[in-house]
Structure formats: structure tokens, C-alpha cells
Motif scaffolding. Structure first.
Motif, PDB file in Angstrom:
ATOM      1  N   PRO A  45       0.789  -1.242   0.000  1.00 49.03           N
ATOM      2  CA  PRO A  45       0.000   0.000   0.000  1.00 49.03           C
ATOM      3  C   PRO A  45       0.822   1.293   0.000  1.00 49.03           C
ATOM      4  N   PRO A  46       1.889   1.417   0.829  1.00 49.40           N
ATOM      5  CA  PRO A  46       2.643   2.692   0.786  1.00 49.40           C
ATOM      6  C   PRO A  46       3.322   2.968  -0.561  1.00 49.40           C
ATOM      7  N   LEU A  47       3.504   1.935  -1.377  1.00 50.03           N
ATOM      8  CA  LEU A  47       4.200   2.122  -2.663  1.00 50.03           C
ATOM      9  C   LEU A  47       3.296   2.735  -3.727  1.00 50.03           C
ATOM     10  N   VAL A  48       1.966   2.614  -3.517  1.00 46.29           N
ATOM     11  CA  VAL A  48       1.017   3.165  -4.498  1.00 46.29           C
ATOM     12  C   VAL A  48       0.831   4.637  -4.179  1.00 46.29           C
ATOM     13  N   ASP A  49       1.688   5.458  -4.778  1.00 46.96           N
ATOM     14  CA  ASP A  49       1.686   6.882  -4.460  1.00 46.96           C
ATOM     15  C   ASP A  49       2.192   7.666  -5.668  1.00 46.96           C
ATOM     16  N   GLU A  50       1.661   8.876  -5.855  1.00 42.81           N
ATOM     17  CA  GLU A  50       2.028   9.653  -7.050  1.00 42.81           C
ATOM     18  C   GLU A  50       3.455  10.185  -7.003  1.00 42.81           C
ATOM     19  N   SER A  51       4.133  10.069  -5.865  1.00 42.48           N
ATOM     20  CA  SER A  51       5.516  10.561  -5.783  1.00 42.48           C
ATOM     21  C   SER A  51       6.462   9.758  -6.671  1.00 42.48           C
TER      22      SER A  51
ATOM     23  N   ILE B 103      -5.949  -6.257   2.590  1.00 47.61           N
ATOM     24  CA  ILE B 103      -5.364  -4.935   2.307  1.00 47.61           C
ATOM     25  C   ILE B 103      -6.205  -4.131   1.317  1.00 47.61           C
ATOM     26  N   SER B 104      -7.401  -4.621   0.987  1.00 46.23           N
ATOM     27  CA  SER B 104      -8.193  -3.971  -0.067  1.00 46.23           C
ATOM     28  C   SER B 104      -8.461  -2.497   0.237  1.00 46.23           C
ATOM     29  N   SER B 105      -8.814  -2.174   1.474  1.00 45.83           N
ATOM     30  CA  SER B 105      -9.176  -0.785   1.788  1.00 45.83           C
ATOM     31  C   SER B 105      -7.977   0.146   1.653  1.00 45.83           C
ATOM     32  N   SER B 106      -6.817  -0.268   2.208  1.00 42.07           N
ATOM     33  CA  SER B 106      -5.628   0.611   2.139  1.00 42.07           C
ATOM     34  C   SER B 106      -5.099   0.725   0.718  1.00 42.07           C
ATOM     35  N   VAL B 107      -5.130  -0.370  -0.045  1.00 47.74           N
ATOM     36  CA  VAL B 107      -4.651  -0.321  -1.431  1.00 47.74           C
ATOM     37  C   VAL B 107      -5.578   0.525  -2.283  1.00 47.74           C
ATOM     38  N   LEU B 108      -6.892   0.303  -2.139  1.00 48.25           N
ATOM     39  CA  LEU B 108      -7.848   1.030  -2.984  1.00 48.25           C
ATOM     40  C   LEU B 108      -7.825   2.527  -2.725  1.00 48.25           C
ATOM     41  N   SER B 109      -7.640   2.934  -1.483  1.00 44.53           N
ATOM     42  CA  SER B 109      -7.574   4.379  -1.220  1.00 44.53           C
ATOM     43  C   SER B 109      -6.381   4.989  -1.962  1.00 44.53           C
ATOM     44  N   GLY B 110      -5.259   4.256  -1.994  1.00 48.53           N
ATOM     45  CA  GLY B 110      -4.088   4.736  -2.750  1.00 48.53           C
ATOM     46  C   GLY B 110      -4.346   4.756  -4.241  1.00 48.53           C
ATOM     47  N   VAL B 111      -5.033   3.719  -4.741  1.00 47.83           N
ATOM     48  CA  VAL B 111      -5.343   3.654  -6.176  1.00 47.83           C
ATOM     49  C   VAL B 111      -6.273   4.791  -6.568  1.00 47.83           C
ATOM     50  N   PHE B 112      -7.284   5.057  -5.758  1.00 49.00           N
ATOM     51  CA  PHE B 112      -8.228   6.146  -6.074  1.00 49.00           C
ATOM     52  C   PHE B 112      -7.540   7.511  -6.029  1.00 49.00           C
ATOM     53  N   LYS B 113      -6.625   7.680  -5.072  1.00 51.47           N
ATOM     54  CA  LYS B 113      -5.854   8.941  -5.036  1.00 51.47           C
ATOM     55  C   LYS B 113      -5.055   9.104  -6.324  1.00 51.47           C
ATOM     56  N   LEU B 114      -4.514   7.998  -6.781  1.00 50.46           N
ATOM     57  CA  LEU B 114      -3.709   8.015  -8.007  1.00 50.46           C
ATOM     58  C   LEU B 114      -4.583   8.345  -9.215  1.00 50.46           C
ATOM     59  N   VAL B 115      -5.787   7.759  -9.255  1.00 52.55           N
ATOM     60  CA  VAL B 115      -6.714   8.019 -10.367  1.00 52.55           C
ATOM     61  C   VAL B 115      -7.073   9.501 -10.426  1.00 52.55           C
ATOM     62  N   HIS B 116      -7.203  10.126  -9.259  1.00 54.62           N
ATOM     63  CA  HIS B 116      -7.584  11.543  -9.216  1.00 54.62           C
ATOM     64  C   HIS B 116      -6.378  12.475  -9.308  1.00 54.62           C
TER      65      HIS B 116
END
Length: 1242
Positions: free
Chosen positions: A706-712, A738-751
Motif C-alpha cells: 500500500p505505501p508504494l502506491v503513491d504519485e511521488s 489490504i483492499s481498503s488501504s490499497v484502494l484508497s491509494g489507487v483512487f488517489k492516483l486516479v484523481h
């Protein structure tokens, strides 16, 4: 008296002792004191120390004398100017002494003093006075002294002083009054009876040449010509020709204007029967070619002919006997050597002539890549014929010249590769090389077994270049080459370097040829290679492991079975395995060997793992250990990736749980390369070994993702999401935690506004995999809601979202819909209602329209009549964002349902002039995305419609029409391109500009069927560079820029006719400059600025893609004018100048004096007080850009030999403001001395 003075006085007293040991120790202590930065001498101490050290130079003990000389260097910076002058006076006087030992020691002293003279502005007066004093005294000594040793020492010191210590501006300012005197002193010494004096005089003249005035340079050249015209005695001829070569090497481009007189003179002297004179003649030719390649063009044929004649000049040896016995040369190496010895003669200097002729040819090859094709027909056969050369040094130069020819063919290390520049050109050259390959191999394979290491190394270097230049060319000759390789690897007298060269060549051979070519020779090759793996020298072991790794691939290429191969690797496996295993287990070996051993064994497991039997699990255990070791972990990760993806389905069950735990910990590390390699390894393991992985084993990995899914870091995010997608497909249950933590990162990335390309595609795959696998609690509707929720809120919070995020979410919605066909109708209805609901937030309506477009792109809206009405209604909206979204949506729908939406679109374009721009955007989307087969039935109707609007007064509309026309031409290039060309005859300049812009869109950066047609017709389109309308010329330049950038081969053959028109457009035209009154102010408008900018952008592009077709000096003339032009153009030309410095420094050096002034003017200009902030910012950016160009220039070693450039460099150093700018552009902010600013090439 201070303590320092007292200590110095006591040392000076001991120096007068009669005991040599006392004198030695005291002098040594004084030297140590003088080397301290803190020491300060009073005036009396200075005088005493100087006098004592000068007296000790005449000491009877040599060791004391040497120490006294060593004290002089640190003393220069510790005493005042008068004392330094006293030192110099006495040293110069001693130089003319009768005592040889005193002369020698004084000479050393003078050199030490010169080396320590300060070059900073504060110490320049001391340096100037000391140098003038030394120069005037040594010139006097040269004139009066008949003792050759004194003359030699004086010349040596002057060379030292004129050399590396005082270049450019400093040299000129110091020696200004003595320049002429020095020149004529050195010229007189050229006639000395002693060769050594003449040679030193030539060196001294060479040091003086870069800084002399043009008049003095011409005078020197004329003097040399005049003396040569007198046909002096041979020894003087040699001296003058040597001097010409030295002057050319140091004076560079300035020799160019004298070449018309010099070349015939030097050519004439090659016919004199004197080997040394001929050698010097060819050295002069080489200097001319390297320094003035352009000016040498008329003489290339003459020089080439002479080189080809004299490269075979060997009057004392008959090669014919050798050629008759050529086939039996392998038998007795010793006999050949004896026959060579019979012909060797200590007085035979002909080898020097041959070597200098070959070096001259190499200079030609290096500097004239434009003549490569002719070199292959003239120089190549001649070099091949000289492979039989008997002299080892000359043979090495023959190999070097041939290697250079191959390297130049490949493009060498330069930015642009000639062999890829034009397919026809490269094909011709490849044919030439392929024809010569059998001859090359026949000439070299015997020499691979010679005792001469230098010859064998030359052979391997040449063959390596050949393998790189024409991969696969040596395939049928491999049986002939292998004995030579094995010989160099096994011969006991072979050096380590030789073995490394042989292994390096064999590695290149293996990677550039088919594995089947080596399989029959495995029995011969393997023992020699494995012996090298066991060698004690780590470099040999490392290189041998690399070769072994390739040989493993040869034994069984990827994807082939032993039976299908026809070659059985089993007999060789045990031997390779045991040797590699020995290196793999060793821990006390070099890091490079460790890594290569891991990689080699990894390839063995990957390709031959099914044949390793019980040994396999032991190897995997070692890999696990290496994975835990910080030094070898990265290599181990890459190796495990390779093994896990092996088609042999290697059983990794024994190490998987522990390996996954270790790999999971790597995801926390800061080392990005390790993180990416680990993610790739985990993806391979999950993809290929999911059945062997228990859910519990994946937990250490899952918690770190989850911490790796980030726009940085978008790339790490992409690879992480790819891994999650694989998990969703192969072991879906593992994702639940880990679905909730991963998906929040994915949605942040989508936006995120940064999301695009590979990362977006990875997210689309991931979302589809989630829906299909049902691996998490969230279903289709919840995912859809999470994606669209941020756009449903009030306007203020939706404003935070970037336009890119709308498109990303739309694609995600379409991906989810395509993965759930049952849910699609409901989703479409909901989206339509959202668009129709005027009370919905603007962001929600825009997103819904884009979603409809993306859903429609996959054909999900076929038969939906309601959508057309929704789109038309959106076109009537007062909101520009909604209208743009409707345009994109209509384009997407039409791509998915062409027959339904395209007629509707074309009808609306004709009927609704106000919506024309939006509808053309939709049409562009259709033409860009639809395959040619689908568009073919509609081409005529679209073509006719587009030409109805190509004369629109709106430039934006015309550009859209042009893009549509250009992309539509791809559907049927053979018919449509000639029709485009026909429209060039149109009377309207607007139509012509639209047509030319359309052609720009037919030029793409990848091979396309239209390319051959374009090549035939692009010349007609480029004739619009001569159009009477300025706008047509501007778009023609933009189109030419696109062609030069994306497909250089289209325009390379036309440069001769295009460049004059291009250069014409770079000139400022006063008739296009007008004044506009703006109230009480007058504003100057330059209507030609855009055309000039387009022309200069073309010039910049040509540097990268068509450098060989440019006359660099002519090009620089226009760059020079651009340096004085408008702000935008100056910014471009500064970039161009920095690029030119790296590509062709010799040409820039020839124009340097003219380029310095505009650079200096920009760097020193200041904005008027009271100017607006923007003016200050623009001027600051101009200065920074100019300083980048200056920094690039100063990186060229010979630049500061130019007095004007050296003076400017000194000005920069002494001016705090300019010095700070220079320091900042040299640092990280400017990316060093090679600007890499990108430019729009569209």
C-alpha cells in the motif's frame, strides 16, 4: 626579533657550515618551514634567505644543491616581488655559466619558479614582470651563446613558460611587447645546425601560435612557405615541414586560409627520396585534416591518393613470396618470423612513412563521415591489403584505422548514427562490408595464432567492431575463428589483457550470432572458457563467467527442448556446473565475480534446471543465502526473477516462504532499483508459482505494498499495481486484508493530475481484475461510486480536481463497465440522467459526458438514440467545459459505432457553423482512433467536407482541418497524397497553408506505409518555402522541422536545395517591421518574428538529425546573427551553440572570435532602472542561457587559447555577478555543460 626570524637566522647560519650534513639538514628544515602557510618573513629575512639559497646552488654537494632548488618554489609565494626578481636575475645569469652543473641546477630552479608564479588577477603584475625578465634574458642568451646545451635549456624553459601555465589572455598580456621578438628568435633557431635545437624551437613556436595576432600568424606561414620554396637541404626541409604540422596543430582553423599554398608545397616534398621527410609530410597532412576538415575538402582526393601510395611503401621487403605461400602459413610460425628477420634493417625508416600515411587516412575517416561510402570503395580494400604488414607497430595502426572505419559506420559515440540515418545508405554500406567479411577473416584468422600480442589484440578489437557493426556477418566464419580464440585463451605466454580481449570478443560474437552456429564447437570451446573461470585474476574470471552464461544459452536456447534442438547439452552440464558452483560458493572473491557467478548459475537453472537433478535444491538454497546478503541481494533478486519465469517450471517450493519474507522486507528499502527489481520478481513468482504459494506466505509482501502506491513515484506505483493485478487473478483471497488501504491509494492516483500512460493502463487492468475475480468486499457499484464521488460535490471542492483526472476516471468507469456487461445499461442510463440534470454540479456533468464517450468507444452505446440528443443539448450549454466534454464524448461514441454516429457528425458539421470547431474535434478523434478498413467507405464524404472548411478565417479551425486531412491520408496514401499535392496549386494561401500543415501530420516517428510515397513527394511540398505568403512559409518550416525530427531520411537528400531558403528566413526583414500606436506610446511589431523562430527551430533540429549534410561554418554564420536577434531567438541560438560545441568543436573554434562578442554583450547587459519585473526576469534568463553556452565553450580544452575568449573568461572570473551565474549554471540547475533543454518538435 620574532621567533620565526630567529629560527630562520639559525638555519641560515648552519647553512654556512663546512660540514655538508649540517648544510643539508638546515636546508631541509628551511624547506619544511617554507611549505607552511603560516610563515611570514620580514624584509631582511627575505633577502638573507634568497641570497643563501642562491649561494647554495653552487654548493659542492649535489644533495644540498637539489634541496636548495626545491626551496625556490615555495619561496616565490613567501617573498616580495623585488626578491623574486633577484632570484630570476641570478638564475638567468647562471644559465650562461661555463659550469655545466650550475647551468643544469639553475635551469631546474627557473622551471620551479615559473611553475609557482600566480595566475590570479592579484598576482598578475608579479607574473608579468618575472616572465618578461626571464624572456628577455633567455632571448639574449639564445642569440649570444654558441653552446648547444645552453640553447636547449633556454628553449626548454621558454616552452615551459609558454605552455600550460600561461595561456590565452594572460600569455598575450605578459608577452605583448616581446611577441615579435620571441617569434623571430625561434624562427632563427629553426636554421640551427643541431636537430635538437630545431625541434625545441618548433615546440616553442607551437606554444606561441594560438595567441599570436592574425598578421603575425600569416607572417610565420609565409616565412615557412618562402623557405620551403628555396628547396633547402633535406634536414631543413624536415624542420620546416615539422614546423608546419606543429603550427597547424596549435593554430587550428587559422591554417585553413593558407592551405591553397601549403598543400601543393607539401605534396611536392613527398616525392623527395627521404623517409623522415615523407613521414613529416603525412603528419602535416594529418594536422591539416584534423584542424581544417572543411578547407581540406578540395584536397581530399590528392591526399588520399598519396596515402594509398605510401601506405604500401616498403622497398626493402618483398611481400609476393609470402602471398604465394598464403595457404600454408599456418604450419610454421617460427619460419615466418625468421624470414621477417632477414628483411629487418635498423636503418630502414620506411615503416615510419607507412605508419604516418595510415594515420593520415584514419584522420580522414574520423573527420569526413560524409565520405564513408567512397572510403569503402577506395580506402577499405587498401587497408585490407595491408593486414599482411610485417612491422608490428604499423600493423597495429592498420587495424586501428579499419576499426575506426567500422566505428564511424556505426555512428561511434556521437549523438547521431549515420548507419541508421537512411535505410538506402546503410544498406549500401552493409553490402560493402558483407562482401569484405570473407577477405577480413582470411587475413586475420592466421594472425590470431601469432606470437605477437599486439597483433592479436588488434585483430580482436577489429573483429569486435565488425560484430557490432554488422551483427551476424561472421556466422559462416565461426569455425575458422574459434581456433584463434582458444589459442589466446590457452597459450601460456598470453598476457591477462590478451585473454580479457579474447573473452570480450567472444562474448560479442555470442550475443550477435545465432546459438546454433556455436553448438558444434562446444567440445573445443568449453574447456578453454572454464579454465579462464578458474583463473586467479578476477577480471579474467568475471569475463569468462559472462561468456559461460552465453554458452549456457547456446546449449539450450529459451523455449527449446533437447529433442527439438538436435544438440544434446547433457555431456557438458556437469563440467560447467562444478566450475560455476565453485565460484558461487566462494565468499572471499571480488564483488564483480560474485555477481557474475550468481547470474551465470541463474541462467543455468533457467535453461538447464531440469537436467540438474538433486543439485538444484542446493543451488536454490545458495541463492536464498545470497538474497539475504546486502552486497549480493540485487543480483540475487534479478536471478530469482529469471528462474521463476523459466519455461521449465522450476520447483521453487523449498525456498518460497523464506524468499517471499525477505523480498517483502526489500520493499521498505530506500534503494529504488532494489524496490523495482523486487516488485518484478514478486510479479514473476505470483504469475508462475501461485499454486505453490500459501496465502500466509504472501502476508509480509502484502503489508508493504500500500505505501508504494503513491504519485511521488509513478513507475513504482505502476509496477506495484501490476503485482496486485496478478494477485487478484491468481490468488484473489490474499487481497481481502489490504483492499481498503490499497484502494484508497489507487483512487488517489486516479484523481492525480500526474496519472497517464503505463500507470493508468495498470490501474485499468487492476480494476477489471477486481470485478472479475470478486476478490474484495467492494462490488461494481461501490467501486463506481468511489471513483465518481469527488466530482459530485459542490463546485469549490471539485475545482481542486485537475482536467486529467476527469479523463482518468472516465477510462476507469469504461473499464469497469466492460468487465461487467450486465451492469453497463444501468450505468449508461445513470450517466445520461446526470448529464440532463441541469441542477447537477458542472464537474459531475463533465465527467458523465466523458464517461459516456469512453463507454461508447467500446461499442456500449450502439442503438442509443437518446445519446445524440444529449450531446446536441450539451453543445448548446453556456459552459465551455461541458461543450468540450461533449465534443470528446461524441468522438469516442463514433469510434465505437461508426456507421451510427459518423453520418450524424458530418451532417452537424455542415449544418451548424457555430459548433464547427467542437465537431471537428470529434471528427479528429474518429479519424485518429478508427482503423483504415472502417473509415474507407466514408473517406470521400469526409475529404469533401474538410476541404469546404480549409479556408476558414479561424486559424484554430484550419489547424484542426489540417490534422484531420493528414490523418485521413493514412487510410489510402496512394490516392490521397497526390490529391493533397494537387491542392498546392490553389490560389488561396489559406488552402496552401492548410495542405502543408496536413502533410506535417502524415510524418510520424515510426515506420509507416506512407513513407515511400512521402519521400517521393515531400520535395514538392517543401517548395512552399519559396511561397509569396509569409504564413505559408512559416507552416512549411514547421512541416520541415517535423520531417527532420521524426523522419530525417525524408529530407536528407534535399538539404542542398532547402538550406538556402531556410537560411534566408533567418534574416531580419525591415519591410516586415512596423510601428503601432498605442495611445501615447509607439510599439514595434515584427511580423517576421514567427517565421524566423520557425527557421531557427529547424536549424536546431538539423543538428541532431542531419549534421552530416550541414556546412558547419555556413550554419554558424546564421547562428551568429541569431545571437543578436529577438529574445526568443537568442534563447534558441544559445542552445544551438552549446549543442554545436559538443557535436563539432572544431567548427566552433574557427568562428570563436566572432561568437564571443554577442555572448559577452548579453552577459554584461543590464536592464534600465525602473523597468518592470518581467524585463528583469527575461534579461536574467537570457544571461543564464548565454552563460550555459559559455560554460559549454570553456569545456573545450583549446578555447582559452583564443585571446578574446580568454579575456572574456578572465572577466567572468573577476566579476562577482557573472561568476555566480557561471557557477550556478555549471551546478545541478543547468545540468552541467551540455544543455539538454527539450524543444517542441511537433
Amino acid at each position: 626579533m620574532s621567533s620565526v626570524s630567529y629560527h630562520i637566522s639559525s638555519l641560515l647560519e648552519k647553512m654556512t657550515s663546512t660540514d655538508k650534513d649540517f648544510r643539508f639538514m638546515a636546508t631541509n628544515d628551511l624547506m619544511l618551514e617554507l611549505q607552511k602557510d603560516s610563515i611570514k618573513l620580514d624584509e631582511d629575512s627575505e633577502r638573507k634567505v634568497v641570497n643563501m639559497l642562491l649561494r647554495l646552488l653552487e654548493d659542492k654537494n649535489g644533495e644540498v644543491q637539489n634541496l636548495a632548488v626545491k626551496c625556490l618554489a615555495p619561496l616565490v609565494s613567501k617573498v616580495k616581488e623585488p626578491q623574486v626578481e633577484v632570484m630570476v636575475d641570478i638564475l638567468c645569469t647562471n644559465m650562461t655559466s661555463d659550469k655545466e652543473q650550475l647551468r643544469d641546477i639553475s635551469s631546474m630552479g627557473l622551471k620551479a619558479v615559473i611553475a609557482e608564479l600566480p595566475l590570479s588577477a592579484s598576482g598578475l603584475s608579479l607574473t608579468a614582470s618575472v616572465c618578461k625578465k626571464i624572456t628577455s634574458q633567455l632571448i639574449g642568451a639564445l642569440g649570444k651563446q654558441e653552446d648547444v646545451s645552453v640553447q636547449l635549456e633556454a628553449l626548454d624553459i621558454l616552452c615551459d613558460m609558454l605552455g600550460s601555465h600561461f595561456e590565452g589572455f594572460i600569455l598575450k598580456s605578459i608577452f605583448l611587447c616581446l611577441f615579435s621578438c620571441l617569434f623571430f628568435t625561434f624562427i632563427i633557431q629553426l636554421t640551427s645546425s643541431r636537430m635538437a635545437v630545431r625541434k625545441r624551437s618548433i615546440l616553442a613556436l607551437g606554444q606561441l601560435v594560438p595567441c599570436c595576432s592574425p598578421a603575425l600568424f600569416s607572417q610565420l606561414t609565409e616565412h615557412l612557405l618562402k623557405e620551403l620554396a628555396k628547396n633547402p637541404q633535406t634536414s631543413l626541409m624536415r624542420t620546416y615541414i615539422q614546423c608546419l604540422a606543429a603550427v597547424s596543430r596549435q593554430g587550428g582553423h587559422r591554417v585553413g586560409e593558407h592551405l591553397e599554398k601549403l598543400i601543393p608545397m607539401v605534396v611536392k616534398f613527398t616525392s623527395v627520396e627521404d623517409d623522415e621527410l615523407r613521414e613529416y609530410c603525412f603528419q602535416a597532412f594529418e594536422a591539416f585534416i584534423r584542424r581544417c576538415p572543411k578547407e581540406m575538402s578540395p584536397h581530399v582526393a590528392t591526399v588520399t591518393k598519396l596515402c594509398l601510395k605510401f601506405m604500401t611503401f616498403d622497398p626493402n621487403y618483398n611481400y609476393d613470396d609470402n602471398e604465394e605461400d598464403e595457404d600454408s602459413m599456418d604450419i610454421e610460425d617460427g619460419a615466418d618470423e625468421e624470414s621477417d628477420d632477414e628483411y629487418s634493417d635498423d636503418d630502414d625508416m620506411s615503416w615510419k612513412v607507412r605508419r604516418s600515411a595510415i594515420k593520415c587516412l584514419e584522420a580522414l575517416i574520423c573527420t569526413r563521415r560524409d565520405l564513408l561510402l567512397s572510403f569503402y570503395s577506395s580506402i577499405c580494400p587498401a587497408l585490407l591489403a595491408r593486414f599482411k604488414e610485417r612491422e608490428e607497430n604499423v600493423k597495429a595502426d592498420v587495424f586501428a584505422a579499419f576499426s575506426t572505419l567500422l566505428r564511424q559506420t556505426r555512428g561511434g559515440s556521437s549523438h547521431h548514427s549515420l548507419i541508421t540515418a537512411s535505410s538506402e545508405y546503410s544498406c549500401l554500406i552493409c553490402v560493402f562490408i558483407s562482401v569484405q567479411v570473407p577477405v577480413i577473416v582470411k587475413a586475420l584468422h592466421k594472425q590470431l595464432k601469432e606470437k605477437s600480442l599486439k597483433s592479436r589484440q588488434g585483430c580482436f578489437c577489429l573483429l569486435t567492431e565488425l560484430a557490432y557493426t554488422v551483427p551476424g556477418a561472421l556466422e559462416e566464419h565461426i569455425p575458422v575463428l574459434i581456433p584463434g580464440i582458444v589459442f589466446s585463451l590457452t597459450d601460456k605466454s598470453t598476457s591477462s589483457t590478451m585473454r580479457i580481449d579474447a573473452l570480450s570478443f567472444f562474448h560479442v560474437l555470442l550475443i550477435s550470432h545465432h546459438p546454433q552456429a556455436f553448438q558444434p564447437h562446444m567440445q573445443t570451446l568449453l574447456p578453454a572458457i572454464l579454465t579462464c573461470v578458474e583463473d586467479t585474476f578476477y577480471k579474467i574470471t568475471s569475463e569468462a563467467l559472462l561468456v559461460t552464461q552465453q554458452l549456457i544459452k547456446v546449449m539450450r536456447p529459451q523455449g527449446q527442448t533437447t529433442t527439438s534442438l538436435g544438440f544434446d547439452p547433457k555431456p557438458f552440464i556437469q563440467e560447467v556446473f562444478s566450475v560455476t558452483m565453485k565460484r558461487l560458493k566462494a565468499t572471499d572473491i571480488d564483488q564483480e565475480v560474485k555477481e557474475r557467478a550468481i547470474s551465470c548459475m541463474g541462467h543455468m537453472v533457467c535453461h538447464l534446471g531440469d537436467l540438474l537433478g538433486t543439485e538444484l535444491q542446493g543451488v536454490l538454497g545458495i541463492f536464498l543465502d545470497r538474497l539475504k546478503n546486502e552486497i549480493t541481494r540485487l543480483t540475487a533478486v534479478k536471478t530469482l526473477t529469471l528462474i521463476s519465469a523459466s519455461p521449465l517450471k522450476i520447483d521453487m517450493t523449498s525456498i518460497l516462504p523464506e524468499a517471499l519474507s525477505v523480498l517483502g522486507s526489500f520493499l521498505r528499502k530506500n534503494q529504488r532499483t532494489l524496490k523495482l527489481s523486487t516488485l518484478a520478481c514478486l510479479t514473476a513468482l505470483v504469475t508462475h508459482h501461485a499454486a505453490s504459494i500459501k496465502p500466509a506466505a504472501l502476508e509480509p509482501v502484502l503489508s508493504e505494498i500500500p505505501p508504494l502506491v503513491d504519485e511521488s513515484d509513478m513507475h513504482v506505483s505502476q509496477v506495484s499495481i501490476t503485482l496486485l493485478t496478478c494477485m487478484a487473478k491468481t490468488c484473489p483471497s490474499s487481497l481481502a486484508k489490504i483492499s481498503s488501504s490499497v484502494l484508497s491509494g489507487v483512487f488517489k492516483l486516479v484523481h492525480s493530475p500526474l496519472l497517464q500512460g503505463g500507470a493508468l493502463l495498470a490501474i485499468l487492468d487492476f480494476l477489471q481484475a477486481l470485478v472479475v475475480s470478486k476478490s474484495i468486499n467492494l462490488g461494481y457499484s461501490q467501486l463506481l461510486k468511489s471513483l465518481m464521488e469527488p466530482f459530485q460535490s459542490s463546485k469549490s471542492s471539485a475545482d481542486v480536481l485537475h482536467r486529467q483526472s476527469y479523463r482518468s476516471v472516465a477510462r476507469c468507469v469504461a473499464a469497469l463497465s466492460s468487465a461487467s456487461p450486465k451492469e453497463m445499461p444501468g450505468t449508461v442510463t445513470s450517466l445520461i440522467q446526470q448529464v440532463k440534470n441541469s441542477s447537477s454540479p458542472e464537474s459531475a456533468r463533465v465527467l458523465s459526458l466523458l464517461c459516456l464517450g469512453e463507454v461508447g468507444r467500446s461499442g456500449g452505446l450502439a442503438g442509443s438514440k437518446e445519446v445524440q440528443g444529449v450531446i446536441l443539448e450539451a453543445f448548446s450549454s453556456t459552459n465551455e467545459e461541458i461543450k468540450t466534454a461533449a465534443s470528446c464524448a461524441l468522438g469516442g461514441m463514433a469510434v465505437g459505432s461508426l456507421n451510427e454516429f459518423l453520418p450524424f457528425m458530418l451532417k452537424e458539421i455542415s449544418a451548424q457553423p457555430r459548433r464547427q470547431y467542437l465537431l471537428l474535434h470529434s471528427l479528429k478523434e474518429v479519424i485518429s482512433a478508427c482503423p483504415a478498413s472502417s473509415l474507407s467507405p466514408h473517406v470521400e464524404s469526409i475529404w469533401a467536407l474538410l476541404f469546404q472548411h480549409c479556408e476558414s478565417q479561424e486559424e484554430g479551425t484550419r489547424n484542426l482541418v489540417a490534422e484531420c486531412l493528414g490523418k485521413l491520408t493514412f487510410v489510402n496514401p496512394a490516392q490521397l497524397l497526390p490529391r493533397l499535392k494537387q491542392q498546392l496549386k490553389a490560389g488561396s494561401p489559406l488552402t496552401r497553408s492548410t495542405v502543408v500543415t496536413a502533410v506535417k501530420f502524415t510524418i510520424v516517428d515510426h515506420p509507416a506505409p506512407i513513407d515511400s510515397l512521402l519521400k517521393d513527394s515531400i520535395g514538392d511540398f517543401l517548395k512552399t518555402l519559396q511561397d509569396s505568403d509569409i504564413n505559408v512559409r512559416r507552416v512549411a518550416l514547421v512541416m520541415f522541422n517535423s520531417a527532420a525530427h521524426n523522419k530525417p531520411s525524408l529530407v536528407q537528400g534535399l538539404l542542398g536545395t532547402i538550406l538556402p531558403h531556410l537560411y534566408k528566413e533567418t534574416q531580419i526583414r525591415k519591410d516586415l517591421i512596423r510601428e503601432v500606436e498605442m495611445g501615447p506610446f509607439k510599439h514595434t511589431v515584427d511580423d517576421g518574428l514567427d517565421v524566423r523562430k520557425a527557421a531557427f527551430e529547424c536549424m536546431y533540429t538539423l543538428l541532431d538529425s542531419c549534421l552530416e549534410g550541414l556546412d558547419v561554418l555556413q550554419f554558424l554564420d546564421h547562428v551568429e546573427e541569431g545571437l543578436k536577434d529577438h529574445y526568443d531567438i537568442r534563447m534558441l541560438t544559445f542552445l544551438m551553440l552549446a549543442r554545436l560545441v559538443s557535436l563539432c568543436p572544431a567548427g566552433v573554434l574557427q568562428r570563436l572570435d566572432r561568437l564571443v562578442e554577442p555572448l559577452k554583450a548579453t552577459c554584461t547587459t543590464k536592464v534600465k532602472a525602473g523597468s518592470v519585473k518581467q524585463e528583469f526576469e527575461k534579461q536574467e534568463e537570457l544571461r543564464r542561457s548565454a552563460m550555459r553556452a559559455v560554460a559549454a565553450l570553456l569545456a573545450v580544452p583549446e578555447v582559452e587559447r583564443s585571446p578574446s575568449m580568454a579575456e572574456f573568461a578572465n572577466q567572468i572570473r573577476s566579476n562577482a555577478d557573472m561568476a555566480s551565474i557561471y557557477q550556478s549554471v555549471q551546478g545541478g540547475e543547468a545540468g552541467g555543460l551540455c544543455p539538454t533543454e527539450s524543444m517542441d518538435m511537433s
